[in-house]
Design a protein around this motif. Structure first.
Motif, short mmCIF file in Angstrom:
data_model
loop_
_atom_site.label_atom_id
_atom_site.label_comp_id
_atom_site.label_asym_id
_atom_site.label_seq_id
_atom_site.Cartn_x
_atom_site.Cartn_y
_atom_site.Cartn_z
N MET A 1 -59.45 -60.74 -25.31
CA MET A 1 -58.37 -59.85 -25.73
C MET A 1 -57.71 -59.18 -24.53
O MET A 1 -56.50 -58.98 -24.49
CB MET A 1 -58.91 -58.78 -26.68
CG MET A 1 -59.33 -59.28 -28.05
SD MET A 1 -57.96 -60.02 -28.98
CE MET A 1 -58.40 -61.77 -28.83
N GLN A 2 -58.53 -58.81 -23.55
CA GLN A 2 -57.99 -58.20 -22.34
C GLN A 2 -57.02 -59.14 -21.64
O GLN A 2 -55.92 -58.74 -21.23
CB GLN A 2 -59.12 -57.82 -21.39
CG GLN A 2 -58.64 -57.16 -20.09
CD GLN A 2 -59.77 -56.98 -19.10
OE1 GLN A 2 -60.69 -57.80 -19.02
NE2 GLN A 2 -59.72 -55.89 -18.33
N SER A 3 -57.42 -60.39 -21.53
CA SER A 3 -56.56 -61.39 -20.89
C SER A 3 -55.27 -61.58 -21.68
O SER A 3 -54.17 -61.66 -21.11
CB SER A 3 -57.31 -62.72 -20.77
OG SER A 3 -56.48 -63.72 -20.21
N LEU A 4 -55.38 -61.64 -23.00
CA LEU A 4 -54.22 -61.85 -23.86
C LEU A 4 -53.22 -60.70 -23.73
O LEU A 4 -52.02 -60.92 -23.47
CB LEU A 4 -54.66 -61.98 -25.32
CG LEU A 4 -53.55 -62.01 -26.38
CD1 LEU A 4 -52.65 -63.23 -26.17
CD2 LEU A 4 -54.15 -62.00 -27.78
N PHE A 5 -53.68 -59.47 -23.90
CA PHE A 5 -52.77 -58.33 -23.89
C PHE A 5 -52.23 -58.05 -22.48
O PHE A 5 -51.09 -57.61 -22.33
CB PHE A 5 -53.46 -57.08 -24.44
CG PHE A 5 -53.66 -57.11 -25.94
CD1 PHE A 5 -52.57 -57.22 -26.78
CD2 PHE A 5 -54.93 -57.04 -26.49
CE1 PHE A 5 -52.73 -57.25 -28.17
CE2 PHE A 5 -55.11 -57.07 -27.86
CZ PHE A 5 -54.02 -57.17 -28.71
N THR A 6 -53.04 -58.31 -21.47
CA THR A 6 -52.55 -58.15 -20.10
C THR A 6 -51.42 -59.13 -19.81
O THR A 6 -50.40 -58.78 -19.20
CB THR A 6 -53.69 -58.35 -19.08
OG1 THR A 6 -54.71 -57.38 -19.31
CG2 THR A 6 -53.18 -58.21 -17.65
N GLY A 7 -51.60 -60.37 -20.28
CA GLY A 7 -50.56 -61.38 -20.11
C GLY A 7 -49.28 -61.01 -20.85
O GLY A 7 -48.18 -61.18 -20.32
N LEU A 8 -49.42 -60.49 -22.06
CA LEU A 8 -48.24 -60.08 -22.83
C LEU A 8 -47.51 -58.92 -22.15
O LEU A 8 -46.28 -58.90 -22.11
CB LEU A 8 -48.66 -59.68 -24.25
CG LEU A 8 -49.15 -60.82 -25.16
CD1 LEU A 8 -49.70 -60.26 -26.47
CD2 LEU A 8 -48.02 -61.80 -25.43
N SER A 9 -48.27 -57.98 -21.61
CA SER A 9 -47.64 -56.85 -20.91
C SER A 9 -46.88 -57.32 -19.68
O SER A 9 -45.76 -56.88 -19.40
CB SER A 9 -48.71 -55.83 -20.50
OG SER A 9 -49.34 -55.26 -21.62
N SER A 10 -47.50 -58.25 -18.94
CA SER A 10 -46.83 -58.79 -17.75
C SER A 10 -45.58 -59.57 -18.14
O SER A 10 -44.57 -59.53 -17.42
CB SER A 10 -47.80 -59.71 -16.99
OG SER A 10 -48.92 -58.99 -16.52
N ALA A 11 -45.63 -60.26 -19.28
CA ALA A 11 -44.46 -61.01 -19.74
C ALA A 11 -43.30 -60.07 -20.06
O ALA A 11 -42.15 -60.33 -19.69
CB ALA A 11 -44.82 -61.84 -20.97
N VAL A 12 -43.60 -58.96 -20.74
CA VAL A 12 -42.56 -57.98 -21.05
C VAL A 12 -41.99 -57.39 -19.77
O VAL A 12 -40.77 -57.22 -19.62
CB VAL A 12 -43.11 -56.86 -21.95
CG1 VAL A 12 -42.07 -55.75 -22.13
CG2 VAL A 12 -43.53 -57.41 -23.30
N ASN A 13 -42.86 -57.12 -18.81
CA ASN A 13 -42.41 -56.58 -17.52
C ASN A 13 -41.50 -57.57 -16.80
O ASN A 13 -40.48 -57.19 -16.22
CB ASN A 13 -43.63 -56.24 -16.66
CG ASN A 13 -43.25 -55.48 -15.40
OD1 ASN A 13 -42.31 -54.69 -15.39
ND2 ASN A 13 -44.00 -55.71 -14.34
N SER A 14 -41.85 -58.85 -16.85
CA SER A 14 -41.04 -59.88 -16.19
C SER A 14 -39.71 -60.06 -16.90
O SER A 14 -38.66 -60.21 -16.26
CB SER A 14 -41.80 -61.21 -16.17
OG SER A 14 -43.00 -61.11 -15.43
#
Length: 334
Positions: A156-169
């Motif tokens: 879950m940490q990997s999933l949500f971290t990736g989603l946050s980075s995607a929004v930032n990008s």
């Protein structure tokens, strides 16, 4: 979780030494920079008469220092609560995916409603709560294995971290609020952030201390607790909500920070034992010290550049996590 009794004298000395050390670190952190202040000058500039040097430190360094201390306290205590309800000494808001879930919700709120930044903690709390129940439900297979909870939390940490980075990008990294949450950057925090975090952390820490007796009960066998007439499932739910509330409020301001909720409870048990009426306040002070120390080191180790406190905590926490797994893998892997 094993109970460790400590002498009253050792506990008292531990609290006194830790508090004095935190005050000393606070003063050192205030003076790290181009402007140096003596203690009398600081007090006079804050409470007696205007001093331009004190005013500069007050506006630029104080918010960062206070946020570090409050966030450290809240995250450390949340780690204590999670370890109590899950009976898992490796439980940590970051490893369980709760911090990243709360961070993703805060990122969404900040990106969509930048002018309503003050409601980000509410979104963060809801995101953390969703992540917690998601991990809990997906890890359930007739029973809850500590290893399954940790593995599902990491996923879950990997999933949500990736989603946050995607929004930032996708925002082109132009939204400073989003970037600061994703990167765990507390450089440009203001007194508004301090006020928001102060409200959240104060409420959460008071509720955590009130729940200390329940945390002690969580260390017993469920059938024993039910024999005392206590609904243990309801107790775990309430404590979980308090812990997520602490994590959510912090994450909305400082971003996802891992391992401080893992490290501090272990340190606390060494000095004050497993009695939660002592462990919770000791962890609050220890967490404030550890986060402020990490932030202070991040400001000074690679000057003129800076390293985020979350990076330093991840390095130290990762090493500690490996040591704990190597030392007690047979226990935690069951």
């Amino acid at each position: 979780m094993t109970s460790h009794k400590k002498s009253a004298g050792k506990i008292t000395v531990s609290f006194i030494v830790l508090t004095i050390t935190l005050i000393f670190l606070f003063f050192v952190s205030v003076n790290l920079g181009s402007i140096k202040l003596t203690f009398p000058q600081l007090l006079r500039g804050l409470f007696v008469e205007y001093d331009p040097d004190v005013a500069s430190v007050y506006d630029l360094r104080f918010p960062r220092i206070l946020i570090s201390m409050m966030a450290g306290s809240a995250l450390a205590v949340s780690g204590v609560l999670f370890q109590a309800i899950l009976k898992n000494p490796l439980a940590d808001p970051g490893l369980l995916g709760i911090s990243s879930g709360a961070g993703f919700a805060a990122v969404i709120a900040t990106a969509l409603l930048p002018k309503l930044y003050f409601i980000a903690p509410l979104f963060s709390f809801l995101g953390g709560l969703f992540a917690f129940f998601l991990v809990y439900s997906l890890a359930w297979k007739g029973s809850l294995s500590p290893l399954r909870i940790i593995l599902m939390g990491v996923a879950m940490q990997s999933l949500f971290t990736g989603l946050s980075s995607a929004v930032n990008s996708m925002s082109g990294k132009n939204l400073s609020g989003v970037a600061s949450i994703v990167e765990g950057n507390i450089t440009m925090k203001t007194w508004n952030d301090v006020h928001i975090l102060a409200i959240v952390s104060l409420i959460g820490l008071v509720l955590a201390f009130i729940s200390a007796r329940w945390c002690n009960l969580c260390g017993l066998e469920d059938k024993t607790v039910r024999g005392l007439g206590v609904n243990i499932d309801k107790v775990r739910l309430i404590i979980s909500i308090i812990a997520v509330f602490l994590v959510g409020g912090c994450t909305a301001i400082v971003g996802p920070v891992s391992f401080i909720g893992l490290l501090v409870p272990h340190i606390g048990r060494i000095f004050v034992g497993s009695e939660h009426r002592l462990l919770i306040p000791f962890s609050a002070i220890s967490g404030a010290f550890l986060f402020l120390l990490a932030d202070t080191m991040g400001r000074t180790l690679i000057k003129p550049y800076e390293m985020n406190a979350s990076v330093i905590l991840s390095i130290v926490g990762g090493i500690t996590f490996i040591i704990l797994l190597r030392k007690n893998g047979g226990i935690y892997g069951k």
